[in-house]
Design a protein around this motif. Structure first.
Motif, mmCIF file in Angstrom:
data_model
loop_
_atom_site.group_PDB
_atom_site.id
_atom_site.type_symbol
_atom_site.label_atom_id
_atom_site.label_comp_id
_atom_site.label_asym_id
_atom_site.label_seq_id
_atom_site.Cartn_x
_atom_site.Cartn_y
_atom_site.Cartn_z
ATOM 1 N N GLY B 246 -16.472 -10.546 3.589
ATOM 2 C CA GLY B 246 -16.259 -10.907 2.211
ATOM 3 C C GLY B 246 -15.321 -9.949 1.950
ATOM 4 O O GLY B 246 -14.132 -9.990 1.305
ATOM 5 N N THR B 247 -15.824 -8.524 2.114
ATOM 6 C CA THR B 247 -14.961 -7.394 1.272
ATOM 7 C C THR B 247 -13.923 -7.315 2.527
ATOM 8 O O THR B 247 -12.598 -6.956 2.323
ATOM 9 C CB THR B 247 -15.879 -6.240 1.507
ATOM 10 N N ASN B 249 -12.338 -8.941 5.192
ATOM 11 C CA ASN B 249 -11.254 -9.915 5.423
ATOM 12 C C ASN B 249 -10.379 -9.945 4.072
ATOM 13 O O ASN B 249 -9.230 -10.443 4.124
ATOM 14 C CB ASN B 249 -11.670 -11.164 5.765
ATOM 15 N N SER B 250 -11.024 -10.218 2.942
ATOM 16 C CA SER B 250 -10.407 -10.084 1.455
ATOM 17 C C SER B 250 -9.272 -9.046 1.623
ATOM 18 O O SER B 250 -8.200 -9.316 0.705
ATOM 19 C CB SER B 250 -11.316 -10.058 0.601
ATOM 20 N N THR B 251 -9.644 -7.831 1.995
ATOM 21 C CA THR B 251 -8.687 -6.765 1.887
ATOM 22 C C THR B 251 -7.436 -6.873 2.875
ATOM 23 O O THR B 251 -6.640 -6.502 2.575
ATOM 24 C CB THR B 251 -9.486 -5.402 1.965
ATOM 25 N N GLY B 252 -8.041 -7.198 4.171
ATOM 26 C CA GLY B 252 -6.980 -7.001 5.208
ATOM 27 C C GLY B 252 -7.350 -6.131 6.155
ATOM 28 O O GLY B 252 -6.676 -5.324 6.638
ATOM 29 N N GLN B 263 -6.100 -10.139 9.094
ATOM 30 C CA GLN B 263 -6.538 -10.859 8.106
ATOM 31 C C GLN B 263 -6.630 -12.294 8.697
ATOM 32 O O GLN B 263 -5.456 -12.788 8.994
ATOM 33 C CB GLN B 263 -5.976 -10.783 6.733
ATOM 34 N N LEU B 264 -7.777 -13.096 8.544
ATOM 35 C CA LEU B 264 -7.965 -14.546 8.820
ATOM 36 C C LEU B 264 -7.394 -15.257 7.469
ATOM 37 O O LEU B 264 -8.458 -15.444 6.755
ATOM 38 C CB LEU B 264 -9.096 -14.754 9.489
ATOM 39 N N VAL B 265 -6.326 -15.513 7.512
ATOM 40 C CA VAL B 265 -5.913 -16.173 5.925
ATOM 41 C C VAL B 265 -6.438 -17.585 5.944
ATOM 42 O O VAL B 265 -6.646 -18.157 6.835
ATOM 43 C CB VAL B 265 -4.469 -16.495 5.855
ATOM 44 N N GLY B 266 -7.214 -17.758 4.714
ATOM 45 C CA GLY B 266 -8.051 -19.216 4.678
ATOM 46 C C GLY B 266 -9.192 -19.048 5.402
ATOM 47 O O GLY B 266 -9.744 -20.151 5.471
ATOM 48 N N SER B 268 -12.353 -19.122 5.404
ATOM 49 C CA SER B 268 -13.426 -19.291 4.472
ATOM 50 C C SER B 268 -14.696 -20.105 5.342
ATOM 51 O O SER B 268 -15.787 -19.810 4.654
ATOM 52 C CB SER B 268 -13.025 -20.007 3.182
ATOM 53 N N GLU B 271 -17.561 -17.669 6.163
ATOM 54 C CA GLU B 271 -17.957 -16.805 5.358
ATOM 55 C C GLU B 271 -19.537 -17.033 5.161
ATOM 56 O O GLU B 271 -19.880 -18.127 5.524
ATOM 57 C CB GLU B 271 -17.527 -17.305 3.769
ATOM 58 N N LYS B 582 0.295 -6.399 8.808
ATOM 59 C CA LYS B 582 1.211 -7.750 8.184
ATOM 60 C C LYS B 582 0.706 -8.227 7.096
ATOM 61 O O LYS B 582 1.450 -9.198 6.450
ATOM 62 C CB LYS B 582 1.694 -8.622 9.467
ATOM 63 N N GLY B 584 -2.761 -8.746 4.044
ATOM 64 C CA GLY B 584 -3.753 -8.064 3.051
ATOM 65 C C GLY B 584 -2.922 -7.344 1.848
ATOM 66 O O GLY B 584 -2.010 -7.920 1.311
ATOM 67 N N LEU B 585 -4.085 -6.921 1.027
ATOM 68 C CA LEU B 585 -3.781 -6.480 -0.512
ATOM 69 C C LEU B 585 -2.988 -5.163 -0.063
ATOM 70 O O LEU B 585 -2.841 -4.741 1.089
ATOM 71 C CB LEU B 585 -5.016 -6.060 -0.855
#
Lengths: 72, 642
Positions: B246-247, B249-252, B263-266, B268, B271, B582, B584-585
């Motif tokens: 959660g932490t 992948n959310s960050t990148g 990052q694996l966008v989407g 979810s 999770e 490429k 992430g936050l």
């Protein structure tokens, strides 16, 4: 043996925004919340009633690559 | 007495078994578990031999408080020369095997030689037998354990074994205990396979005498409260280590599509919250109150109805982000398959992700893969490739040899796309935005590794005051510490501190999640000292435990130095320095490592360790640690001559 099952303290229900690192406390039980400091929106889960967890971002509103985040 | 467990030397070529006491002097210098294993491997293994040479020793051990009054004192350690890296091989696993081995009378096994035919070791109440294993050779991990329980007519036995991957000498085959506990890294299963050693089975009823039982019980209660009152432990009690995703992948910070994205966008579906749909509860290792291991039944596809345990964070990367899959069922089935075959989940996922990138770039074609289309996100291809690796079929036979050997066979510039250190693949974390984590994987003693030195709490951006409380003790460090995980300054110290903390906890046999790994509030050196004292009567100050951990870590370093390690091996692949992230936050976006700054980090890290500019421990350090005899001046001069 007495084991403390639930974390108790000032940080109950708090999460930390991963974008600006501000700690905030979403309303108990909600599944979404926006960081009060930078506005990034997060999905929230609750492993225990008093313990909040940042599950992931709200992907539809996630900052685009390179997009700055407005920190108040 | 508390320290009466034995060491056994077992020669599989001759059948000779020699048992002896563990000298008190060894306890005072190395404590036990991984630390004493390092000393035993260094002093027993002939330098420079091949990992599959019968003379390559395998050490199997339990830490000094395993099976006693200490929380999660469950860890089994296994050490040898690695067939994957040609450097130190070492892996650590939870479950119930190590306590049973202690109750059967032994703390350390030193196994050499090669049996003429498949065998297993049967260890029970002070006795060791070498037994025929022909009826379990070829069986998977689960069935091997079931058959042995039937054969020995005892449901309480605990088994450490290899699966088909170890028998087939897959260079990243693991050893397993139970259905899920894996000594995964560095190919220890292949070493057992090369010795025709299918399993080690233990059963014991020999009491471990606690030195101060009332105090130990009371102190264990304190420790348990300290551990499970943290938010991290409470979250792990629900979802295991998968919560970390959660932490990250959310960050990148998640290696995606090998190393092309962060990052694996989407993503979810993979999770941890989605485990609730399949989980039938959680299980724990010996003496642990956290219980972070899911029990689940696969719901969909050809494996529907199969019972398995896990998965961990590592499998989310291996069968998720790294290979571009966003399907919890693929994670669950992949986890089941690698555990069943006895494969390291991390290395398997990394090798598959690398093969997929090669396929995308046309370096591998359908002719190379027997028509298997290695396309990102193809769940069926991922599961099929796991089987091919375990059975060494087609392209799987090449991948089974690990990153460097596979790249040599494939050629065509394929090594450019590897993500490894010292020939072992990286976790699915992406360390480009996190210099401290990058330093950790570059310098870890068993190759790229997140469990040997990772300062994971650096990701929390903790205030300096918190960092000071943790990282200035027990030796009074007064150098820089910095808050902020994208910084380079002050990070070598925290990597070194974590190295020694993890070494110390591996000497005790406690779980790493019970120390400063994911929480700054978890036990470390002062708590280890008290726990060892109440259980065994051995008195150490926190600083003395620090020094012992340093001694043991230095021996691991000396082992690698003796096997040919140089400074260039403590480095990252070029992609870390040349390809910016490429996604992430903002904190993780457009980040790549800076070569100059990273070199300076390595310099400082060596200096803090009192290693010379080539990463060799200095004579002064060896003298201080009372191990100067392990690396005499002649060895130093011989190395310089080369």
């Amino acid at each position: 043996m007495k084991i403390k099952k639930v974390m108790e303290g000032a940080r109950d229900g708090e999460i930390r925004c991963l974008a600006c690192f501000t700690r905030f406390r979403p309303k108990r039980g909600v599944d979404r919340a926006a960081c009060p400091s930078c506005g990034v929106q997060w999905r929230i889960s609750w492993p225990y009633p008093k313990t909040a967890r940042l599950q992931g971002p709200v992907w539809e509103t996630y900052p685009k690559p390179g997009e700055p985040i407005a920190k108040k | 007495m508390a320290l009466d467990r034995k060491i056994a030397y077992i020669n599989l070529s001759t059948g000779e078994i020699r048992k002896g006491d563990i000298p008190l002097e060894w306890r005072k210098k190395f404590i036990g578990g991984r630390g004493l294993d390092a000393y035993l491997l260094y002093t027993n293994n002939p330098p420079g031999i091949d990992a599959f040479d019968p003379e390559n020793r395998v050490l199997i051990s339990a830490g000094i408080v395993v099976g006693a009054l200490a929380s999660a004192s469950a860890r089994t350690h296994i050490m040898s020369k690695s067939p994957l890296t040609n450097f130190l091989g070492s892996a650590n696993m939870g479950g119930w095997f190590a306590p049973e081995m202690r109750w059967a009378g032994f703390d350390h096994l030193v196994i050499s030689g090669k049996a003429e035919k498949p065998v297993y070791l049967w260890i029970h109440n002070g006795e060791i037998e070498i037994r025929d294993a022909k009826n379990i050779w070829g069986e998977n991990i689960y069935d091997t354990q079931t058959i042995l329980r039937q054969e020995l007519n005892d449901n309480e036995i605990q088994t450490l074994c290899i699966g088909p991957a170890g028998e087939n000498l897959v260079r990243f085959a693991n050893v397993m205990t139970g259905r899920k506990n894996a000594g995964g890294r560095t190919g220890m299963g292949a070493v057992l396979g090369s010795k025709n050693l299918k399993a080690v089975v233990c059963r014991g009823t020999m009491d471990i005498k606690i030195k101060y039982p009332e105090e130990a019980l009371k102190y264990n209660e304190e420790l348990i409260n300290q551990i499970i009152s943290s938010k991290v432990s409470q979250t792990m009690q629900r979802w295991g280590t998968m919560f970390i995703y959660g932490t990250t992948n959310s960050t990148g910070l998640v290696r995606t599509r090998n190393f092309q994205l962060n990052q694996l966008v989407g993503g979810s579906d993979i999770e941890c919250e989605n485990l609730d749909k399949v989980s039938i509860g959680l299980d724990g290792c010996f003496g642990c109150q956290v219980h972070c291991r899911h029990r689940y039944v696969i719901k969909d596809g050809p494996y529907a109805g199969t019972y398995a345990q896990g998965p961990e964070y590592t499998s989310q990367g291996a069968f998720g982000a790294e290979v571009g899959c966003n399907n919890m069922n693929t994670i669950l089935v992949g986890n089941h398959l690698v555990n069943s075959y006895g494969l390291d989940t991390l290395e398997t996922g990394s090798m598959m992700a690398w093969a997929m990138e090669l396929y995308e770039k046309g370096i591998l074609t359908d002719r190379d893969t027997d028509g298997l289309r290695l396309e990102w996100g193809d769940d069926e291809a991922v599961l099929e490739l796991i089987k091919k690796i375990a059975t060494r079929e087609g392209i799987g036979d090449i991948l089974a040899d690990g990153p460097l050997r596979a790249a040599k066979k494939i050629g065509k510039g394929s090594e450019t796309y590897l993500v490894h250190v010292k020939g072992m693949s990286n976790l699915h974390s992406d360390e480009r935005p996190t210099p401290s984590l990058a330093l950790g994987i570059a310098t870890a003693s068993r190759g790229s590794d997140h469990l040997r030195s990772r300062p994971a709490i650096d990701l929390y951006n903790l205030p300096v005051q918190v960092l000071e409380k943790v990282y200035r003790q027990p030796d009074g460090y007064d150098g820089p510490l910095t808050s902020g995980y994208t910084k380079y300054e002050g990070k070598p110290r925290i990597v070194l501190w974590q190295e020694l903390c993890y070494m110390a906890v591996d000497c005790t046999g406690m779980c790493k999640y019970h120390t400063v790994f994911l929480s700054p509030n978890h036990p470390n050196f002062p708590e280890f000292a008290k726990m060892i004292y109440y259980n065994t009567g051995l008195e150490f100050t926190p600083k003395e435990i620090w020094d012992i951990a340093n001694r043991c870590y230095t021996i691991e370093r000396l082992f690698n130095i003796r096997e040919g390690l140089t400074r260039k091996d403590d480095w990252l692949v070029d992609r870390y320095f040349d390809e910016p992230t490429k996604r992430g936050l903002p904190v993780a976006y457009n980040k790549k490592m800076d070569r100059k700054k990273f070199k300076a980090m390595i310099d400082e890290y060596y200096s803090l360790h009192k290693w010379d500019n080539d990463g060799v421990p200095t004579p002064e350090l060896l003298k201080d640690l009372d191990i100067a005899d392990l690396y005499p001046e002649e060895s130093r001069q011989e190395r310089k001559g080369k």
